[in-house]
Design a protein around this motif. Structure first.
Motif, PDB file in Angstrom:
ATOM      1  N   ILE A 226       0.734  -1.363   0.037  1.00  0.00           N
ATOM      2  CA  ILE A 226       0.075  -0.053   0.053  1.00  0.00           C
ATOM      3  C   ILE A 226       0.910   1.273  -0.086  1.00  0.00           C
ATOM      4  O   ILE A 226       0.429   2.371  -0.602  1.00  0.00           O
ATOM      5  N   ASN A 228       3.731   1.585  -1.460  1.00  0.00           N
ATOM      6  CA  ASN A 228       3.877   1.866  -2.962  1.00  0.00           C
ATOM      7  C   ASN A 228       3.027   2.508  -3.577  1.00  0.00           C
ATOM      8  O   ASN A 228       2.982   3.568  -4.426  1.00  0.00           O
ATOM      9  N   VAL A 229       1.928   1.949  -3.292  1.00  0.00           N
ATOM     10  CA  VAL A 229       0.517   2.539  -4.213  1.00  0.00           C
ATOM     11  C   VAL A 229       0.363   4.077  -3.882  1.00  0.00           C
ATOM     12  O   VAL A 229       0.199   4.818  -4.584  1.00  0.00           O
ATOM     13  N   VAL A 230       0.380   4.327  -2.483  1.00  0.00           N
ATOM     14  CA  VAL A 230       0.158   5.674  -2.126  1.00  0.00           C
ATOM     15  C   VAL A 230       1.223   6.705  -2.864  1.00  0.00           C
ATOM     16  O   VAL A 230       0.779   7.697  -3.204  1.00  0.00           O
TER      17      VAL A 230
ATOM     18  N   LEU B 176      -4.609  -3.358  -9.515  1.00  0.00           N
ATOM     19  CA  LEU B 176      -3.901  -2.390  -8.889  1.00  0.00           C
ATOM     20  C   LEU B 176      -2.601  -3.147  -8.375  1.00  0.00           C
ATOM     21  O   LEU B 176      -2.849  -4.230  -7.492  1.00  0.00           O
ATOM     22  N   ASN B 177      -1.254  -2.946  -8.683  1.00  0.00           N
ATOM     23  CA  ASN B 177      -0.178  -3.594  -8.156  1.00  0.00           C
ATOM     24  C   ASN B 177       0.940  -2.472  -8.021  1.00  0.00           C
ATOM     25  O   ASN B 177       0.988  -1.379  -8.205  1.00  0.00           O
ATOM     26  N   ILE B 178       2.253  -2.933  -7.475  1.00  0.00           N
ATOM     27  CA  ILE B 178       3.353  -2.438  -7.310  1.00  0.00           C
ATOM     28  C   ILE B 178       4.474  -2.418  -8.457  1.00  0.00           C
ATOM     29  O   ILE B 178       5.493  -2.146  -8.219  1.00  0.00           O
ATOM     30  N   GLY B 209       0.241   2.612  -9.015  1.00  0.00           N
ATOM     31  CA  GLY B 209      -0.610   3.666  -8.132  1.00  0.00           C
ATOM     32  C   GLY B 209      -0.726   4.829  -9.227  1.00  0.00           C
ATOM     33  O   GLY B 209      -1.679   5.786  -9.365  1.00  0.00           O
ATOM     34  N   ILE B 226      -7.486  -1.200   0.171  1.00  0.00           N
ATOM     35  CA  ILE B 226      -6.754  -0.271  -0.675  1.00  0.00           C
ATOM     36  C   ILE B 226      -7.455   0.713  -1.617  1.00  0.00           C
ATOM     37  O   ILE B 226      -7.102   1.631  -1.653  1.00  0.00           O
ATOM     38  N   LEU B 233      -7.124   9.466  -0.304  1.00  0.00           N
ATOM     39  CA  LEU B 233      -6.081  10.147  -0.615  1.00  0.00           C
ATOM     40  C   LEU B 233      -6.293  11.104  -1.901  1.00  0.00           C
ATOM     41  O   LEU B 233      -5.784  12.037  -1.930  1.00  0.00           O
TER      42      LEU B 233
END
Lengths: 333, 333
Positions: A226, A228-230, B176-178, B209, B226, B233
């Motif tokens: 999370i 990384n996503v943020v 959604l991934n890193i 992201g 997430i 956010l």
């Protein structure tokens, strides 16, 4: 003090890295070892004033940004990232700074230096300019599938860094969650909440997504997925906002005049949002000092990251972190 | 068509909700049942033109924004949220729209209507104005601790909605991934990646992201933890950007003149970022139609959410979703 800087790391290496290193040696009066291909580094240094504080350390390989981190570090023993950490291990450098493949930097740090005793998972902490001062987000280093105890340790490690290097006293520590109240979130976060609450950290509870940069907490703990996503979402939004603004300004209003008038404002505005400008992210929990820079770092960001490395060494963060991690295992907590 | 609108839900209820309902009945020519405290709703309707299409349905209770959802829905049987879904269940309404406690709306939908056969977990899908058109983010409804199969179903359900109501043909579905490459991420996401890849959805792989709003994917699948963080956010950053811009403009430049010049631009800019303006989020996978609005919704957003409810009913999304969910269990997939 000697800082090993990975000259081959980053989107604009070695040019921008060399520029940043020159800035840092000028302003901080420290020795910089530029690690990488001597020939291409020399080209960038040419014509610059003689810099007694900068030396070169040649190596033949470089890790690419899209390479598999672990494989690259294991196979490319003469890569600039790996060699920089070897210099650190052998006492020839006090810290490593790199804008290269962040997974590879983490892997090299772990393989060559190892973990601080008691630390289960080293983590990458990003320092972000929040609305009311700096905010540390930890982990942004890809520790996916974390257990609650890992999140607790992330908080402890960030606390050690923030009190040592960011001038924070008893920083407010929060956990990223989907509601304000206790009992919210998934299992991992609910348990981590209790662990953090019962720790001596200055725990302020849950931080929702909209509050990450608000200053509610100065340290925001989350797992590396999370995190990384943020981070990437924030960067993406900042870039998109800047581009939309520029486009909107020049199309919808009195055109170039206004754009010129606004130029200075935009520059400042973009800077506060541009984490690439902001410097480096410390790897917390390794035996030694490693600072990871954004691949897109400017020379100023590289310089700031080198400054962070110096602060890390001078403030003895590793010892403090080690003590705090050990202390938390004592029965009193 | 009859839409039951929770008049007591949202930060500015019943005033803004009533305004939105009037707009919707005017523009869409549909019947609206305002559910809530008759007296306070009547005050808001007073002085307005006679609206033959708007009726009132009295109830005594309301669920507060910070109440525990499940408890509130179980205990407050005469709350506006619960009563609105009862109207739907009893055939007196075709859909429910509410800007109230979103957890309570989800709970009421589940308890009174139940799930579509084959759906393991209903999910909340948010439609966001992306850079290159609309983007659906699913789940943003608090399904934490999801299994990979749930993520697959989220993709299928969103696909049914997007093709029915958003005019998308074979929308690009991402997870959604890193990282960009397959094999990245935590266990949940790695398995879900394979499930999605082997489904007949138009799967485009991982979305990082920074790419959520880029248009790379038109449907972005993630778990509700997430998804909630991403949504809040984004909202938080949008609000912060707007406030910083206004502040920066009026302080750093030629003051009020410029601010006035820029006013129109800012308004447009803020609107593209302001999800509160944008309307509602459909609850996908329940037997019936429920649209959740942001607590901070404007009258326009309420109207847009009512429009979405009408589209949902008219395009028979529930049947299509049900067929697609059933289809995916067939051996051919």
């Amino acid at each position: 003090m000697n800082i090993a800087v990975d000259a081959m790391g980053g989107d604009n290496a070695p040019k921008v890295v060399v520029q940043g290193a020159i800035k840092a040696s000028d302003e901080l009066g420290i020795n910089i070892i530029l690690v990488g291909d001597c020939e291409s580094i020399s080209v960038e240094l040419e014509g610059k004033e003689k810099r007694g504080l900068i030396s070169l350390y040649h190596c033949r390989e470089a890790v690419l940004m899209d390479e598999s981190p672990l494989k690259a570090i294991r196979n490319k023993k003469d890569s600039s990232i790996r060699v920089a950490f070897d210099l650190l291990k052998n006492g020839k450098a006090d810290a490593v700074v790199s804008a290269g493949n962040s997974g590879a930097i983490m892997a090299a740090a772990l393989i060559t230096l190892g973990k601080v005793e008691g630390v289960e998972r080293p983590a990458l902490a990003c320092v972000i300019p929040g609305i009311a001062g700096e905010v540390m987000l930890i982990d942004v280093g890809g520790n996916v599938d974390c257990r609650p105890a890992h999140l607790l340790q992330f908080g402890i490690m960030a606390n050690a860094f923030a009190t040592s290097c960011l001038g924070m006293q008893e920083p407010r520590v929060g956990i990223l969650n989907i509601g304000e109240e206790a009992g919210k979130g998934n299992e991992q976060v609910r348990i981590a909440y209790e662990l953090l609450k019962n720790s001596p950290l200055n725990f302020v509870g849950n931080v929702e997504g909209g509050e990450i940069f608000s200053g509610l907490a100065q340290i925001v703990v989350c797992d590396g997925f999370i995190g990384n996503v943020v981070l990437k979402l924030s960067e993406g939004l900042a870039a998109s906002v800047s581009s939309r603004l520029k486009k909107g300004m020049s199309s919808s209003m009195t055109g170039k005049t206004l754009t010129l008038l606004c130029h200075k404002f935009f520059k400042g505005f973009q800077k506060t949002l541009d984490y690439a400008e902001y410097g480096g992210a410390p790897i917390l929990g390794i035996k030694g000092v490693g600072i990871v820079c954004h691949g897109n770092s400017s020379a100023v960001a590289i310089k700031n990251a080198i400054k962070m490395a110096v602060d890390y060494v001078e403030n003895d963060v590793e010892r403090r972190l080690s003590e705090q991690i050990a202390g938390f295992h004592a029965p009193k907590f």
